[in-house]
Design an enzyme around this catalytic site. Sequence first.
Site, mmCIF file in Angstrom:
data_model
loop_
_atom_site.group_PDB
_atom_site.id
_atom_site.type_symbol
_atom_site.label_atom_id
_atom_site.label_comp_id
_atom_site.label_asym_id
_atom_site.label_seq_id
_atom_site.Cartn_x
_atom_site.Cartn_y
_atom_site.Cartn_z
ATOM 1 N N CYS A 148 6.339 -10.486 10.767
ATOM 2 C CA CYS A 148 6.349 -11.632 11.676
ATOM 3 C C CYS A 148 7.767 -12.102 11.992
ATOM 4 O O CYS A 148 8.680 -11.944 11.183
ATOM 5 C CB CYS A 148 5.562 -12.777 11.033
ATOM 6 S SG CYS A 148 4.959 -13.942 12.254
ATOM 7 N N ASP A 199 -1.389 -19.226 4.190
ATOM 8 C CA ASP A 199 0.051 -19.351 4.004
ATOM 9 C C ASP A 199 0.273 -20.521 3.047
ATOM 10 O O ASP A 199 -0.626 -21.346 2.833
ATOM 11 C CB ASP A 199 0.668 -19.652 5.384
ATOM 12 C CG ASP A 199 2.167 -19.432 5.448
ATOM 13 O OD1 ASP A 199 2.787 -19.150 4.407
ATOM 14 O OD2 ASP A 199 2.716 -19.569 6.557
HETATM 15 O O1 LIG Z 1 8.045 -18.069 10.741
HETATM 16 C C1 LIG Z 1 8.223 -19.131 11.350
HETATM 17 O O2 LIG Z 1 9.360 -19.565 11.601
HETATM 18 C C2 LIG Z 1 7.029 -19.933 11.783
HETATM 19 C C3 LIG Z 1 7.249 -21.108 12.458
HETATM 20 C C4 LIG Z 1 6.189 -21.869 12.890
HETATM 21 C C5 LIG Z 1 4.885 -21.465 12.613
HETATM 22 C C6 LIG Z 1 4.654 -20.289 11.934
HETATM 23 C C7 LIG Z 1 5.712 -19.515 11.511
HETATM 24 N N1 LIG Z 1 5.488 -18.341 10.807
HETATM 25 C C8 LIG Z 1 4.176 -17.818 10.675
HETATM 26 C C9 LIG Z 1 4.008 -16.562 9.922
HETATM 27 O O3 LIG Z 1 3.024 -15.866 10.171
HETATM 28 C C10 LIG Z 1 4.938 -16.193 8.783
HETATM 29 O O4 LIG Z 1 4.965 -14.816 8.698
HETATM 30 C C11 LIG Z 1 4.344 -16.789 7.518
HETATM 31 O O5 LIG Z 1 4.471 -18.163 7.559
HETATM 32 C C12 LIG Z 1 5.030 -16.221 6.245
HETATM 33 O O6 LIG Z 1 6.373 -16.512 6.234
HETATM 34 P P1 LIG Z 1 7.252 -16.154 4.944
HETATM 35 O O7 LIG Z 1 6.806 -17.036 3.837
HETATM 36 O O8 LIG Z 1 8.643 -16.438 5.382
HETATM 37 O O9 LIG Z 1 7.041 -14.698 4.646
#
Ligand SMILES: O=C(O)c1ccccc1NCC(=O)[C@H](O)[C@H](O)COP(=O)(O)O
Length: 222
Positions: A8, A131
């Site tokens: 992502c 999440d």
């Molecule tokens: O990633 C972002 O900046 C974000 C911002 C606003 C809404 C959702 C967002 N991310 C969504 C995702 O699917 C991410 O992959 C997920 O939150 C996991 O993130 P991480 O903990 O950094 O792997």
Amino acid sequence: MKPDIKICGLKTAETVDRAVARGATHIGFIFFEKSPRYIEPDLAGVLADRVRGKALIVAVVVDPDNDDLDEIMNLVRPDILQLHGHESPERVLTIKALYNVLVMKAFSVRDAEDLRRVEAYIGIADRFLFDAKAPKGSELPGGNGVAFDWSLMAWLDGRVDYMLSGGLNKDNVALALASTKASGIDISSGVESAPGVKDLTMIDEFFDAVASARMPATASGS
Ligand SMILES: O=C(O)c1ccccc1NCC(=O)[C@H](O)[C@H](O)COP(=O)(O)O
């Protein structure tokens, strides 16, 4: 069964290409302007076209209005909308009817109460993504690089098909897969060298870790 793998917050051709070459089943683009992973819809459309048909294109949105969605649907043509805000079941139904698109509804989890909210969306959302709750002070509903207590996932029954997300990385993904029934995993910060900057080596290492997780060595060594 092999888990789906969503990378992502991609913003460049080389990281999109590498993720798909390594076996990403889903590519996520972030349309939340405060995020370091934000991408303009027209650029996301160009990147999506590089890999359309090889991986599913996921547009990540937070409480979008119809104007936002019109633009994203026209320019990006995603296979899936990831609704990462407080969208109600009624709003999910409306979005599905208006845009004829699959919806993955994201939930932020800290405790079992957070999982109980899923019930109202069963049969409405096509898939779920769990999440971690954003840490205090974070402006981002996702992409915070923090994990939650995966043992909570035992509260869910087989009706809930989900991707596990939040703080995954090469070192914990095997345990995440072993300790949940996730049909997919989603990662963002865990393959970044700095907020919003994806790293090709970290992407490679993550896919290597998933591959090893799926093929544990047997006691006989075979
Ligand atoms: O990633 C972002 O900046 C974000 C911002 C606003 C809404 C959702 C967002 N991310 C969504 C995702 O699917 C991410 O992959 C997920 O939150 C996991 O993130 P991480 O903990 O950094 O792997």
